[in-house]
Design a protein around this motif. Structure first.
Motif, short mmCIF file in Angstrom:
data_model
loop_
_atom_site.label_atom_id
_atom_site.label_comp_id
_atom_site.label_asym_id
_atom_site.label_seq_id
_atom_site.Cartn_x
_atom_site.Cartn_y
_atom_site.Cartn_z
N ALA A 72 0.83 -1.33 -0.06
CA ALA A 72 -0.10 0.07 0.13
C ALA A 72 0.89 1.44 0.02
O ALA A 72 1.88 1.35 0.74
N THR A 73 0.41 2.12 -0.86
CA THR A 73 1.20 3.53 -0.78
C THR A 73 0.22 4.61 0.25
O THR A 73 -0.86 5.02 -0.07
N LEU A 74 0.72 4.80 1.29
CA LEU A 74 -0.16 5.40 2.41
C LEU A 74 0.65 6.66 2.88
O LEU A 74 1.95 6.62 3.02
N ASP A 75 -0.22 7.62 3.21
CA ASP A 75 0.28 8.77 3.78
C ASP A 75 -0.61 9.27 4.85
O ASP A 75 -1.74 8.82 4.85
N THR A 76 -0.34 10.22 5.79
CA THR A 76 -1.20 10.68 6.57
C THR A 76 -1.33 12.12 7.04
O THR A 76 -0.23 12.83 6.63
N ALA A 77 -2.31 12.73 7.51
CA ALA A 77 -2.40 14.13 7.90
C ALA A 77 -3.46 14.19 9.22
O ALA A 77 -4.12 13.58 9.25
N LEU A 78 -2.75 15.20 10.07
CA LEU A 78 -3.80 15.37 11.36
C LEU A 78 -4.58 16.63 11.19
O LEU A 78 -3.96 17.59 10.97
N LEU A 79 -5.56 16.56 11.64
CA LEU A 79 -6.52 17.65 11.81
C LEU A 79 -7.88 17.42 12.64
O LEU A 79 -8.19 16.24 12.57
N ASP A 80 -8.42 18.37 13.26
CA ASP A 80 -9.48 18.32 14.12
C ASP A 80 -10.76 18.84 13.45
O ASP A 80 -10.72 20.20 13.06
N LEU A 81 -11.77 18.16 12.98
CA LEU A 81 -12.66 18.96 12.24
C LEU A 81 -13.35 20.00 13.07
O LEU A 81 -14.16 20.80 12.56
N ALA A 82 -13.38 19.77 14.44
CA ALA A 82 -14.04 20.75 15.30
C ALA A 82 -13.19 22.02 15.66
O ALA A 82 -13.69 22.78 16.69
N ASP A 83 -12.24 22.16 14.91
CA ASP A 83 -11.45 23.45 15.05
C ASP A 83 -11.12 23.92 13.72
O ASP A 83 -10.27 23.22 12.93
N LEU A 84 -11.43 24.92 13.19
CA LEU A 84 -11.23 25.43 11.68
C LEU A 84 -9.94 25.93 11.58
O LEU A 84 -9.48 25.66 10.60
N ASP A 85 -9.31 26.36 12.39
CA ASP A 85 -7.83 26.75 12.39
C ASP A 85 -7.11 25.31 11.98
O ASP A 85 -6.03 25.35 11.31
N SER A 86 -7.57 24.21 12.84
CA SER A 86 -6.95 23.02 12.50
C SER A 86 -7.07 22.52 11.14
O SER A 86 -6.48 21.90 10.45
N VAL A 87 -8.47 22.85 10.75
CA VAL A 87 -8.81 22.38 9.32
C VAL A 87 -8.06 22.95 8.38
O VAL A 87 -7.44 22.46 7.40
N ARG A 88 -7.60 24.28 8.66
CA ARG A 88 -7.03 25.15 7.55
C ARG A 88 -5.56 24.56 7.58
O ARG A 88 -4.89 24.28 6.36
N ALA A 89 -4.92 24.38 8.69
CA ALA A 89 -3.45 23.68 8.76
C ALA A 89 -3.27 22.52 8.23
O ALA A 89 -2.50 22.40 7.25
N GLY A 90 -4.41 21.80 8.48
CA GLY A 90 -4.54 20.44 8.08
C GLY A 90 -4.54 20.30 6.59
O GLY A 90 -4.09 19.29 5.75
N ALA A 91 -5.48 21.15 6.17
CA ALA A 91 -5.71 21.17 4.61
C ALA A 91 -4.41 21.70 3.85
O ALA A 91 -4.05 21.04 2.80
N ALA A 92 -3.70 22.29 4.20
CA ALA A 92 -2.50 22.92 3.62
C ALA A 92 -1.48 21.81 3.54
O ALA A 92 -0.81 21.57 2.58
N ASP A 93 -1.32 21.07 4.77
CA ASP A 93 -0.63 19.89 4.54
C ASP A 93 -1.03 18.72 3.73
O ASP A 93 -0.15 18.17 2.92
N ILE A 94 -2.41 18.66 3.35
CA ILE A 94 -2.61 17.72 2.54
C ILE A 94 -2.37 18.21 1.29
O ILE A 94 -1.93 17.31 0.20
#
Length: 316
Positions: A72-94
């Motif tokens: 499998a070709t796998l990667d990961t990203a961390l984000l908390d959907l209950a925190d929009l700041d975390s969503v924005r940071a996670g989306a940038a990482d993704i």
């Protein structure tokens, strides 16, 4: 339109489908349906980016998938959907890891929790299940457009039948909180978001679907009490309830993401690997008209943009 049904597993619906060269992003990928969805898509050759908020659980989920699919070709990203700041940071990482996305499965969610609020003060179920995914999907849209033909799969639920979206008070600031009404509202929002997203992106080759996975015993039900099971049972004994296994519960998500039967289609609510029939008072399944209403979808889109503080124009 489909040879599959209630009993079908994700493995069944993915058989014979080649996802080599395709990239999938899956939220809520640290347990339950998210892990199985990731495993099956990876087994068909997709590169899978698994997203969750808990690093230790996500690492364990990656190990579980890799044990089943060593190549499998796998990667990961961390984000908390209950925190929009975390969503924005996670989306940038993704976006950095996956500038081209072909499949986005918005699988994460919470269900029937006591009244609580997200980091930005939204009611937890509406904020997590809908607003977090609304913002994440909008931010990932450039990668989806680059990956067209692409699909977005939003996990809704038969629970959408508990309530439409209250556009005037979605966050329970004026009305009394009811956890099942709130859950229903959030799941209706998932369906309406699929309609609104499909309207905006279909001409660019990105289609969206809402999925009812079925009743499955996963971590999603961690807040449920005996009275909640009685509500769902509707007079039946526990052993008479139509529960699915995790493998079966993942099937409609995988079918929505990969089936050629859905080519050229979108804005639909799917269950048991079929397009759902209209809901009736007698039927267990089906979709309420208010969950597919284009006018309501537009109202929700505008409300969601206002709440997350960001507008999305996909025509530029």
């Amino acid at each position: 339109m489909s040879e599959f049904g209630f009993q079908s597993t994700a493995e069944d619906v993915a058989e014979g489908i080649d996802l080599s060269g395709r990239r999938a992003v899956i939220t809520g990928a640290s347990s339950g349906l998210g892990v199985e969805t990731a495993r099956v898509l990876a087994s068909r050759g997709a590169a899978v980016l698994m997203v969750a908020r808990d690093a230790a659980k996500l690492e364990a989920a990656v190990a579980e998938v890799r044990e089943s699919v060593p190549a499998a070709t796998l990667d990961t990203a961390l984000l908390d959907l209950a925190d929009l700041d975390s969503v924005r940071a996670g989306a940038a990482d993704i976006l950095q890891k996956a500038p081209v996305i072909n499949l986005l499965v918005n699988n994460a969610g919470v269900m029937a929790c006591p009244l609580s609020r997200t980091a930005q003060g939204f009611e937890m179920q509406f904020g997590t299940n809908h607003l977090g995914h609304f913002l994440l999907t909008g931010l990932l849209a450039p990668a989806l457009l680059a990956g067209a033909p692409a699909r977005v799969v939003n996990l809704s639920s038969a629970g959408h039948r508990f309530a439409p979206v209250d556009m005037d008070d979605p966050n329970y600031q004026q009305r009394e909180y009811d956890k099942w009404q709130s859950y229903g509202q959030s799941k209706t929002a998932n369906a309406l978001f699929s309609v609104g997203l499909d309207q905006r992106l279909r001409e660019h080759g990105v289609r969206a679907f809402a999925v009812h996975p079925g009743m499955i015993m996963t971590e999603l039900g961690r807040h449920m009490e005996a009275s909640d099971f009685e509500l769902i049972a509707r007079g039946r004994k526990p052993e008479e309830l139509p529960f699915k296994s995790v493998a079966q519960g993942s099937a409609t998500s995988v079918w929505a993401a990969t089936s050629p039967d859905l080519d050229g289609k979108g804005g639909l609510y799917l269950e048991d690997c079929h397009v759902a029939e209209p809901a009736t008072a007698e039927a267990e399944g089906g979709v309420e008209a208010y969950a597919l209403d284009p006018g309501e979808a537009d109202k929700l889109w505008q409300l969601s943009e206002a709440l997350v503080g960001q507008r999305f124009n996909f025509k530029e």
